[in-house]
Design a protein around this motif. Structure first.
Motif, mmCIF file in Angstrom:
data_model
loop_
_atom_site.group_PDB
_atom_site.id
_atom_site.type_symbol
_atom_site.label_atom_id
_atom_site.label_comp_id
_atom_site.label_asym_id
_atom_site.label_seq_id
_atom_site.Cartn_x
_atom_site.Cartn_y
_atom_site.Cartn_z
ATOM 1 N N LEU A 119 10.991 -42.152 100.601
ATOM 2 C CA LEU A 119 11.086 -43.588 99.693
ATOM 3 C C LEU A 119 11.768 -42.979 98.621
ATOM 4 O O LEU A 119 11.476 -42.341 97.829
ATOM 5 C CB LEU A 119 9.846 -44.006 99.901
ATOM 6 N N ALA A 120 12.641 -44.341 98.058
ATOM 7 C CA ALA A 120 13.036 -44.172 96.775
ATOM 8 C C ALA A 120 13.262 -45.571 96.448
ATOM 9 O O ALA A 120 13.556 -46.545 96.953
ATOM 10 C CB ALA A 120 14.576 -43.874 96.692
ATOM 11 N N LEU A 121 12.746 -45.797 95.143
ATOM 12 C CA LEU A 121 12.582 -47.260 94.500
ATOM 13 C C LEU A 121 13.385 -47.410 93.319
ATOM 14 O O LEU A 121 13.670 -46.478 92.626
ATOM 15 C CB LEU A 121 11.168 -47.522 94.201
ATOM 16 N N GLY A 122 14.074 -48.544 93.333
ATOM 17 C CA GLY A 122 15.137 -48.949 92.320
ATOM 18 C C GLY A 122 14.346 -49.295 91.009
ATOM 19 O O GLY A 122 13.339 -49.851 91.109
ATOM 20 N N ARG A 123 15.131 -49.197 89.814
ATOM 21 C CA ARG A 123 14.692 -49.612 88.697
ATOM 22 C C ARG A 123 14.589 -51.189 88.421
ATOM 23 O O ARG A 123 14.295 -51.520 87.370
ATOM 24 C CB ARG A 123 15.677 -48.912 87.662
ATOM 25 N N ASP A 124 15.435 -51.796 89.404
ATOM 26 C CA ASP A 124 15.329 -53.293 89.072
ATOM 27 C C ASP A 124 14.304 -53.993 89.652
ATOM 28 O O ASP A 124 14.026 -55.050 89.559
ATOM 29 C CB ASP A 124 16.692 -53.852 89.877
ATOM 30 N N GLY A 125 13.234 -53.238 90.265
ATOM 31 C CA GLY A 125 11.925 -53.765 90.685
ATOM 32 C C GLY A 125 11.990 -54.654 92.143
ATOM 33 O O GLY A 125 11.099 -55.118 92.369
ATOM 34 N N ARG A 126 13.229 -54.466 92.623
ATOM 35 C CA ARG A 126 13.437 -55.244 93.732
ATOM 36 C C ARG A 126 13.865 -54.508 94.953
ATOM 37 O O ARG A 126 13.919 -54.956 96.052
ATOM 38 C CB ARG A 126 14.359 -56.465 93.451
ATOM 39 N N LEU A 165 17.667 -41.982 94.699
ATOM 40 C CA LEU A 165 18.494 -43.475 94.580
ATOM 41 C C LEU A 165 19.040 -43.097 93.082
ATOM 42 O O LEU A 165 18.154 -42.773 92.310
ATOM 43 C CB LEU A 165 17.645 -44.750 94.637
ATOM 44 N N SER A 166 20.330 -43.270 92.742
ATOM 45 C CA SER A 166 20.613 -43.019 91.613
ATOM 46 C C SER A 166 20.166 -43.947 90.491
ATOM 47 O O SER A 166 19.495 -45.107 90.682
ATOM 48 C CB SER A 166 22.534 -43.232 91.496
ATOM 49 N N HIS A 167 20.332 -43.746 89.158
ATOM 50 C CA HIS A 167 19.706 -44.564 88.236
ATOM 51 C C HIS A 167 19.985 -45.832 88.325
ATOM 52 O O HIS A 167 19.167 -46.609 88.001
ATOM 53 C CB HIS A 167 20.064 -43.967 86.890
ATOM 54 N N ASP A 168 21.403 -46.114 88.420
ATOM 55 C CA ASP A 168 21.788 -47.579 88.561
ATOM 56 C C ASP A 168 21.823 -48.305 89.986
ATOM 57 O O ASP A 168 22.087 -49.506 90.202
ATOM 58 C CB ASP A 168 23.149 -47.741 88.050
#
Length: 600
Positions: A119-126, A165-168
């Motif tokens: 599992l990888a979560l994005g920084r956008d919260g979505r 998942l990359s930073h962006d």
């Protein structure tokens, strides 16, 4: 005298509150997540460092340990399976907590229950990248965006998993074994639409296949560097791979053991973890100057470390003498759970024994101030790709308290001694490890450590498998066997186990039971069950997807048919228990079984 004062030391070690290394949110570093057994069951906890407030996130009868904190610190994701069977769904709740009595929401609507595959979560919260595995589909990886149906971006019958998942959020790194070798992954980097950006594959073109491991994207906006673990020089080492330009930067670290790494939060350096001969140490590597500077830690084992935004390092440390604690290079103890404190134990001694495949490293503990020969427990580690280290372990300490010596063997197949040592475990599975255990057993008797008439073979998971196999293959060597959650009937285990383990078994044995029946037969404890002479104790979780209960029942029926001395304890959980009382019960049952049959 209080109940705690009357409690034996071995039980205190299990009951004393423990904590894991806290994970922290990349964009909200005061928000952290950790696992603790403070309530008597291992559960997930949230910790607001700014206020000092801690709260319990999960509360399930069989415990919870798989949790992820979103980069913005707003959400806690946790894996919800049924009674430890590892088949379930991701749920989530706000960091501050959900509504009283309300069930946590499904984190990924549209994705049915499965085994987790990263599992990888994005920084956008979505955004989330969700790996799943089922017997029907193999591995699928999905892009899940809030309020949108999840989309499959990867699918294959062989095992795979989400790396990072990359930073962006524009790049997704996955590990896969499309080549059919579950011990050595290749890497692929995808766009969110599933198109391929880059490939890195060390499994082709050489005399031996080599593995790769995703260690993480650089934590910097727009940075396309990926930290990768590789085996090109016979051990695990890190390199930096720019997945867009293709440039690879080999660090060339002059360290003798296996090396892992993670980024410092500003991307300027790497936190290096070096493991060698059952101990570990930390370093900081500066990417500009290429300077390697040691991070001071006590002698022993670091089982996890992370660099904080202020440049300090937090790490989970222990030794065979001292219980684990979360420390910081600032000198502070990061988490110090209140309540009962765990007693220490005796130091571990290193032994090197010449074996059929090379020098074998064994770790020995024995009662302080006593003279041998001792009744001796050979406590065999699981994995098999794992190793015993100079770290605190309540189980071996309990045996030492009761007058036993404990020997732990890092047999061929163990990690930490180079790629060739780990990869030696193929085709003659189980039999190779037993050769190494036999060599150490001979040393233990000849040296005067072990009483040859009171030798106990013991272990859990793969160690439980080697216990049952050893009792049949080496029936005159062992006075008694203790096998927890073991493989007992290899063919039935293969057909009933989770898909990722089927892939591993095909790699180890060179095919399926139908393709290489002679190898499965030679490596199965069931083949040798009629030769077993020693009393056998078996404990098993009835919901175990790794060493399923049906194949254990097949083995037990054969013992029953012969009238062989044995006991079986079945409990309502999966591959081991997260409930402290249950763990204590199992140790007590093993101690009592040995006392009845060995008189030690």
């Amino acid at each position: 005298m209080s109940d705690a004062e009357a409690m034996p030391d071995w039980e205190k070690r299990f009951r004393a509150p423990r904590v894991s290394l806290p994970d922290w949110a990349e964009d909200a570093p005061d928000r952290s997540l950790f696992v603790s057994n403070a309530t008597g069951t291992y559960e997930i906890y949230a910790w607001d460092r700014a206020t000092g407030h801690q709260r319990q996130v999960t509360n399930r009868p069989n415990g919870t340990t798989d949790g992820v904190l979103s980069p913005d610190g707003e959400w806690i994701w946790w894996f919800d399976d049924k009674d430890g069977d590892e088949f379930g769904v991701w749920r989530r709740q706000p960091f501050a907590g959900g509504a009283d009595g309300a069930e946590d929401e499904f984190a990924t609507p549209g994705l049915e229950a499965s085994y987790p595959a990263g599992l990888a979560l994005g920084r956008d919260g979505r955004t989330a990248v969700v790996g799943r595995s089922t017997d029907e589909e193999g591995t699928t990886i999905h892009l899940a965006v809030a309020d949108e149906p999840p989309v499959v971006i990867y699918r294959h019958r062989e095992s795979a998993g989400v790396g990072d998942l990359s930073h962006d959020g524009s790049l997704i790194a996955i590990e896969h074994t499309e080549h059919g070798d579950a011990m050595h992954s290749a890497l692929r980097v995808l766009r969110p639409d599933g198109t391929t950006v880059a490939e890195l594959d060390d499994t082709k073109g050489g005399a031996q296949e080599l593995g790769l491991d995703v260690l993480g994207f650089a934590p910097v906006e727009g940075d396309t560097r990926l930290l990768v673990g590789h085996q090109r020089r016979g051990r695990w080492e890190p390199l930096v791979w720019d997945v867009v330009s293709g440039e690879e930067t080999d660090l060339g670290l002059d360290l003798p053991g296996d090396v892992s790494a993670e980024w410092y939060p500003d991307g300027s350096g790497l936190l290096i973890a070096h493991g060698f001969e059952a101990r570990s140490e930390l370093f900081r590597y500066d990417l500009d100057s290429r300077e390697l500077v040691k991070v001071p830690t006590p002698a022993g084992s670091v089982s996890g470390a992370t660099a904080r935004p202020d440049g300090s390092v937090e790490y989970l440390w222990s030794s065979s003498e001292q219980p684990s604690s979360v420390r910081s290079t600032t000198g502070a103890v990061v988490l110090d759970p209140p309540g009962l404190k765990s007693p220490g134990s005796v130091p571990v001694e290193d032994v090197w024994v010449e074996g059929p495949g090379g020098r074998i490293h064994a770790l020995v503990q024995k009662p302080a101030g006593a003279e041998g020969p001792f009744p001796t427990v050979f406590d065999i580690h699981g994995g098999p790709t794992w190793h015993d280290s100079d770290s605190f372990a309540a189980g071996p300490a309990a045996w030492v308290d009761h007058g036993y010596a404990v020997v732990r063997v890092n047999y061929r197949g163990s990690t930490g001694y180079g790629r060739e040592w780990t990869d030696a475990l193929k085709h003659r599975v189980g039999l190779i490890e037993l050769e190494d255990i036999a060599a150490v057993r001979e040393w233990a008797v000849d040296s005067g450590l072990a009483d040859p008439d009171r030798l106990i073979l013991s272990g859990g998971s793969w160690g439980g498998y080697l216990t049952l196999l050893g009792l049949g293959v080496q029936p005159d060597a062992w006075a008694l066997g203790l096998a927890a959650v073991p493989v007992a009937d290899y063919v039935t285990a293969y057909h009933d186990e989770m898909e990722a383990l089927k892939a591993m078994d095909r790699t180890l044995l060179g095919g399926t039971p139908e393709e290489v029946p002679e190898r499965f037969e030679a490596s199965s404890p069931l083949t040798y069950v009629d030769a077993v002479k020693a009393p056998v104790y078996i404990s098993a979780g009835v919901n175990d997807p790794r060493c399923p209960i049906r194949q254990i029942d097949n083995y037990v029926k054969r013992l029953e048919t012969r009238g062989a001395v044995h006991e079986v304890y079945r409990y309502d959980a999966g591959h081991g228990s997260l409930v402290v009382d249950e763990r204590i019960k199992q140790v007590r049952l093993e101690l009592e079984f040995v006392e009845r049959h060995l008189g030690a």
